[in-house]
Design a protein around this motif. Structure first.
Motif, PDB file in Angstrom:
ATOM      1  N   ARG A 211       0.826  -1.212   0.000  1.00 15.90           N
ATOM      2  CA  ARG A 211       0.000   0.000   0.000  1.00 15.90           C
ATOM      3  C   ARG A 211       0.862   1.265   0.000  1.00 15.90           C
ATOM      4  O   ARG A 211       0.490   2.289  -0.573  1.00 15.90           O
ATOM      5  N   PHE A 212       2.047   1.183   0.638  1.00 13.61           N
ATOM      6  CA  PHE A 212       2.901   2.367   0.756  1.00 13.61           C
ATOM      7  C   PHE A 212       3.281   2.942  -0.605  1.00 13.61           C
ATOM      8  O   PHE A 212       3.595   4.127  -0.720  1.00 13.61           O
ATOM      9  N   SER A 213       3.247   2.112  -1.657  1.00 15.26           N
ATOM     10  CA  SER A 213       3.646   2.623  -2.986  1.00 15.26           C
ATOM     11  C   SER A 213       2.680   3.682  -3.495  1.00 15.26           C
ATOM     12  O   SER A 213       3.030   4.490  -4.360  1.00 15.26           O
ATOM     13  N   ARG A 214       1.440   3.682  -2.956  1.00  9.58           N
ATOM     14  CA  ARG A 214       0.455   4.690  -3.393  1.00  9.58           C
ATOM     15  C   ARG A 214       0.873   6.095  -2.985  1.00  9.58           C
ATOM     16  O   ARG A 214       0.405   7.090  -3.554  1.00  9.58           O
ATOM     17  N   TRP A 215       1.751   6.172  -1.971  1.00  5.93           N
ATOM     18  CA  TRP A 215       2.180   7.492  -1.511  1.00  5.93           C
ATOM     19  C   TRP A 215       3.404   7.988  -2.284  1.00  5.93           C
ATOM     20  O   TRP A 215       3.853   9.098  -2.064  1.00  5.93           O
ATOM     21  N   GLY A 216       3.935   7.155  -3.193  1.00  6.60           N
ATOM     22  CA  GLY A 216       5.126   7.553  -3.951  1.00  6.60           C
ATOM     23  C   GLY A 216       4.998   8.895  -4.668  1.00  6.60           C
ATOM     24  O   GLY A 216       5.851   9.774  -4.511  1.00  6.60           O
ATOM     25  N   PRO A 217       3.904   9.111  -5.447  1.00  8.43           N
ATOM     26  CA  PRO A 217       3.757  10.398  -6.135  1.00  8.43           C
ATOM     27  C   PRO A 217       3.715  11.591  -5.186  1.00  8.43           C
ATOM     28  O   PRO A 217       4.209  12.676  -5.513  1.00  8.43           O
ATOM     29  N   TYR A 218       3.124  11.377  -3.997  1.00  9.90           N
ATOM     30  CA  TYR A 218       3.014  12.486  -3.056  1.00  9.90           C
ATOM     31  C   TYR A 218       4.341  12.737  -2.338  1.00  9.90           C
ATOM     32  O   TYR A 218       4.648  13.875  -1.965  1.00  9.90           O
ATOM     33  N   ILE A 219       5.129  11.657  -2.155  1.00  7.94           N
ATOM     34  CA  ILE A 219       6.493  11.849  -1.670  1.00  7.94           C
ATOM     35  C   ILE A 219       7.286  12.646  -2.698  1.00  7.94           C
ATOM     36  O   ILE A 219       8.072  13.539  -2.352  1.00  7.94           O
ATOM     37  N   ASN A 220       7.062  12.343  -3.985  1.00  9.00           N
ATOM     38  CA  ASN A 220       7.680  13.140  -5.067  1.00  9.00           C
ATOM     39  C   ASN A 220       7.343  14.611  -4.901  1.00  9.00           C
ATOM     40  O   ASN A 220       8.219  15.488  -5.014  1.00  9.00           O
ATOM     41  N   HIS A 221       6.067  14.874  -4.676  1.00  8.42           N
ATOM     42  CA  HIS A 221       5.610  16.261  -4.552  1.00  8.42           C
ATOM     43  C   HIS A 221       6.265  16.949  -3.357  1.00  8.42           C
ATOM     44  O   HIS A 221       6.659  18.121  -3.444  1.00  8.42           O
ATOM     45  N   ILE A 222       6.363  16.219  -2.236  1.00  4.99           N
ATOM     46  CA  ILE A 222       7.010  16.809  -1.051  1.00  4.99           C
ATOM     47  C   ILE A 222       8.454  17.168  -1.378  1.00  4.99           C
ATOM     48  O   ILE A 222       8.941  18.249  -1.027  1.00  4.99           O
ATOM     49  N   GLY A 223       9.152  16.243  -2.066  1.00  5.31           N
ATOM     50  CA  GLY A 223      10.536  16.525  -2.459  1.00  5.31           C
ATOM     51  C   GLY A 223      10.639  17.734  -3.359  1.00  5.31           C
ATOM     52  O   GLY A 223      11.517  18.590  -3.185  1.00  5.31           O
ATOM     53  N   LEU A 224       9.728  17.836  -4.334  1.00  5.32           N
ATOM     54  CA  LEU A 224       9.749  18.982  -5.254  1.00  5.32           C
ATOM     55  C   LEU A 224       9.435  20.283  -4.519  1.00  5.32           C
ATOM     56  O   LEU A 224      10.023  21.325  -4.808  1.00  5.32           O
ATOM     57  N   ILE A 225       8.505  20.218  -3.559  1.00  6.09           N
ATOM     58  CA  ILE A 225       8.158  21.424  -2.799  1.00  6.09           C
ATOM     59  C   ILE A 225       9.357  21.901  -1.992  1.00  6.09           C
ATOM     60  O   ILE A 225       9.681  23.094  -1.965  1.00  6.09           O
ATOM     61  N   GLY A 485      15.518  17.920  -0.761  1.00 13.14           N
ATOM     62  CA  GLY A 485      14.357  17.815  -1.646  1.00 13.14           C
ATOM     63  C   GLY A 485      14.591  16.833  -2.774  1.00 13.14           C
ATOM     64  O   GLY A 485      13.708  16.029  -3.111  1.00 13.14           O
ATOM     65  N   SER A 486      15.794  16.869  -3.364  1.00 10.11           N
ATOM     66  CA  SER A 486      16.117  15.943  -4.456  1.00 10.11           C
ATOM     67  C   SER A 486      16.123  14.500  -3.968  1.00 10.11           C
ATOM     68  O   SER A 486      15.635  13.598  -4.655  1.00 10.11           O
ATOM     69  N   ALA A 487      16.678  14.285  -2.765  1.00 10.64           N
ATOM     70  CA  ALA A 487      16.737  12.922  -2.212  1.00 10.64           C
ATOM     71  C   ALA A 487      15.325  12.391  -1.939  1.00 10.64           C
ATOM     72  O   ALA A 487      15.005  11.232  -2.254  1.00 10.64           O
ATOM     73  N   ILE A 488      14.457  13.230  -1.362  1.00 14.94           N
ATOM     74  CA  ILE A 488      13.086  12.809  -1.080  1.00 14.94           C
ATOM     75  C   ILE A 488      12.347  12.509  -2.390  1.00 14.94           C
ATOM     76  O   ILE A 488      11.581  11.535  -2.490  1.00 14.94           O
ATOM     77  N   PHE A 489      12.580  13.331  -3.395  1.00 17.31           N
ATOM     78  CA  PHE A 489      11.963  13.096  -4.707  1.00 17.31           C
ATOM     79  C   PHE A 489      12.348  11.724  -5.252  1.00 17.31           C
ATOM     80  O   PHE A 489      11.500  10.970  -5.743  1.00 17.31           O
ATOM     81  N   MET A 490      13.647  11.362  -5.151  1.00 20.70           N
ATOM     82  CA  MET A 490      14.106  10.067  -5.657  1.00 20.70           C
ATOM     83  C   MET A 490      13.503   8.915  -4.854  1.00 20.70           C
ATOM     84  O   MET A 490      13.202   7.864  -5.412  1.00 20.70           O
ATOM     85  N   PHE A 497       7.980   3.156  -8.523  1.00 22.38           N
ATOM     86  CA  PHE A 497       8.484   2.431  -9.690  1.00 22.38           C
ATOM     87  C   PHE A 497       8.670   0.941  -9.412  1.00 22.38           C
ATOM     88  O   PHE A 497       8.373   0.098 -10.257  1.00 22.38           O
ATOM     89  N   TYR A 498       9.138   0.597  -8.218  1.00 20.36           N
ATOM     90  CA  TYR A 498       9.500  -0.787  -7.939  1.00 20.36           C
ATOM     91  C   TYR A 498       8.406  -1.572  -7.220  1.00 20.36           C
ATOM     92  O   TYR A 498       8.495  -2.794  -7.128  1.00 20.36           O
ATOM     93  N   TRP A 499       7.406  -0.919  -6.669  1.00 24.21           N
ATOM     94  CA  TRP A 499       6.332  -1.619  -5.982  1.00 24.21           C
ATOM     95  C   TRP A 499       4.989  -1.166  -6.534  1.00 24.21           C
ATOM     96  O   TRP A 499       4.833  -0.027  -6.997  1.00 24.21           O
ATOM     97  N   GLN A 500       4.013  -2.054  -6.481  1.00 25.83           N
ATOM     98  CA  GLN A 500       2.657  -1.733  -6.931  1.00 25.83           C
ATOM     99  C   GLN A 500       1.665  -2.151  -5.839  1.00 25.83           C
ATOM    100  O   GLN A 500       1.786  -3.231  -5.262  1.00 25.83           O
ATOM    101  N   HIS A 501       0.714  -1.282  -5.590  1.00 19.41           N
ATOM    102  CA  HIS A 501      -0.321  -1.584  -4.598  1.00 19.41           C
ATOM    103  C   HIS A 501      -1.282  -2.610  -5.193  1.00 19.41           C
ATOM    104  O   HIS A 501      -1.954  -2.341  -6.189  1.00 19.41           O
TER     105      HIS A 501
END
Length: 553
Positions: A211-225, A485-490, A497-501
């Motif tokens: 389930r944690f993979s669903r938060w990947g895009p939002y972790i991306n957003h936090i890193g970008l912010i 921010g870059s590290a959190i984005f990655m 990319f590597y896990w699917q809910h």
């Protein structure tokens, strides 16, 4: 929100909900598709609120992915325009308007006039970055909150329509006499061995993993912010500097926008031996530097730092030898070796004021070629500076300076003292002889040259610079935030990319099994897992039969 969408199960759903929050039954026919759109599990978002207020309209604007894409495209285009010509911060002692005009003509003038010469520090570019950050925050909140609500209170027994409109489905009859609850529990045990978290409710089951993979895009957003915040923090005074400075040998110059001064104590140039050079370079007679090094001293100004008449009080805080890729580094302030130029220029002289007839001397004073004082007291005489021309010339009968470099310096003093007019008499002084016939110091000064003379007695009173070193001064206190921010984005990229809910729902009603499964990608892998578990639970199923509409009944 207004609760005006009621499901057949009796649950009231907020406006904009497409799947019932309780049973999952589709509330509307979503674009006429058979497969359900499972984004946010059909939960309503704030941007879908009915009767939006002004604040809601602003929220809706920034929550739009289309708007975000347009803002990013405009920012990308602006960034590209900012790289067409060099930015102003890369210049070394140049007038920007003159530089663009001389090098790029009319197009350069337009580029400078429109402000593209300082694109990345302009208010409109910073506004675009702020809008991207705002869009990221609102887009994330508009979607992550409904997703969190949907995933945190999932119902185990889902509606038949919900299950049969998934990409992985199966409707079949269990063998006669099967204990439905025991069969369900056994399937749950098999799925746990495949790392699923299993929840049961009688003959209904929900199994999910990653389930944690669903938060990947939002972790991306936090890193970008965080990344964008770091970029915007560079606009805070003292947080960012990318300044180029030219410093003569022996010269001490203030570092702009700081309380530090830096001195080029000595510049050393080492050339390649002729035998080490290829023939192609030898034939051209080129001089190839092997290394060049600046022996630099960094000072902190403790008093008189405003550039007034009084000399600043400097305290040495650091010294280092600067070579390419080995900068001076002190408390986040870095000085990189950027370039050099052979420039035999005067740094300062120590002239003596004397009487040319009697030979009587009145005293000496230090006269720098950079930022000379407004007045000097020499014995009974006062020399007030009226004009300074680093590279003296005459144009239309008027004195001018051809450049800011002290190649042929000239000083115009007004001297007052014994034997001179009360209002003072002008005196033109050339520290370095230019052209005796054209600019004879005695001829130009006239009668006062019979009374007073300024001259350097020996080379001990002359400070000369053979080289000018060019340093790139950098301060970037925001860089740690940019790296974080870059590290959190990655991390977010890897999570998505590597896990699917993956989720599997089943319900058994009167001996009939209905199964639905969902994943955001790799459907084939999910079908294989489901088929393997069913086969081990005495139900022969092929992965291909689990495609939408699969029915073995």
């Amino acid at each position: 929100m207004f609760y005006n969408t009621k499901c057949d199960c009796g649950h009231q759903n907020p406006t904009g909900t497409t799947l019932c929050e309780s049973c999952g039954n589709p509330l509307i026919d979503i674009d006429g598709r058979d497969i359900l759109e499972m984004r946010y599990d059909g939960m309503a978002r704030r941007s879908q609120k009915s009767n939006p207020s002004l604040l809601d309209k602003v929220w809706n604007f920034f929550s739009s992915v289309k708007i975000a894409v347009w803002i990013i495209l405009i920012t990308t285009l602006a960034s590209a325009v900012g790289t067409i010509f060099p930015q102003e911060n890369t210049f070394l002692d140049m007038d920007p308007s003159q530089y663009y005009s001389e090098n790029y003509g009319t197009l350069g003038n337009i580029y400078h006039a429109l402000g593209f010469s300082h694109t990345f520090s302009s208010w409109w570019f910073i506004t675009l970055l702020f809008m991207i950050g705002t869009s990221l925050v609102i887009c994330s909140l508009d979607r992550v909150l409904p997703l969190y609500r949907a995933l945190s209170k999932q119902q185990i027994r889902k509606h038949i329509n919900f299950l049969t409109r998934q990409n992985v489905t199966l409707v079949t009859d269990l063998p006669a006499g099967t204990d439905e609850i025991a069969w369900t529990n056994k399937l749950g045990t098999l799925l746990r061995k495949k790392n699923y978290r299993v929840h049961t409710d009688g003959s209904a089951l929900l199994a999910e993993k990653y389930r944690f993979s669903r938060w990947g895009p939002y972790i991306n957003h936090i890193g970008l912010i965080i990344f964008l915040i770091g970029v915007l923090m560079r606009g805070i005074p003292g947080w960012h500097m990318d300044q180029y400075m030219g410093i003569l040998e022996g010269e001490t110059k203030p570092i702009p926008h700081t309380s530090y001064y830096i001195k080029n104590e000595k510049f050393t140039l080492t050339l390649y031996d002729e035998q080490d050079l290829p023939e192609s370079i030898k034939s051209k007679g080129q001089i190839v530097p092997k290394t060049y090094e600046t022996q630099a001293v960094l000072y902190h100004c403790t008093a008189n730092c405003d550039g007034g008449a009084e000399a600043p009080v400097l305290e040495e805080v650091h010294r280092d030898n600067i070579i390419v890729n080995h900068p001076l580094d002190y408390k986040g302030l870095q000085a990189y070796q950027f370039d050099y130029k052979a420039t035999p220029l005067l740094i300062s002289v120590k002239p003596t004021l004397s009487n040319p007839t009697t030979g009587e001397t009145y005293g000496s004073f230090d006269l720098p070629m950079n930022n000379p004082k407004e007045a000097y007291q020499v014995g009974a005489y006062t020399l007030t500076l009226k004009g300074f021309f680093p590279e003296f010339g005459i144009e239309k009968g008027q004195p001018i300076s051809k450049s800011n470099e002290p190649k042929a310096p000239a000083f115009i003093f007004s001297i007052t003292g014994p034997g001179l007019a009360e209002k003072g008499e002008p005196y033109l002084y050339f520290p370095r002889q230019i052209d005796k016939e054209t600019f004879s110091q005695d001829t130009i000064n006239g009668a006062i040259s019979q009374k007073l003379k300024l001259a350097v007695g020996s080379m001990e009173g002359v400070q000369f610079a053979n080289y000018t070193t060019y340093l790139n001064i950098r301060v970037d206190k925001a860089m740690p935030y940019i790296w974080v921010g870059s590290a959190i984005f990655m991390i977010g990229v890897i999570m998505g990319f590597y896990w699917q809910h993956r989720r599997i729902w089943i319900r058994i009603d009167g001996g009939k099994l209905t199964l639905g499964g969902h994943t955001n990608k790799n459907w084939f892998g999910l079908r294989n897992e489901v088929a393997s578990a069913l086969n081990k639970n005495d139900l022969d199923v092929l992965p291909k039969t689990l495609a939408n509409g699969g029915n073995q009944g």
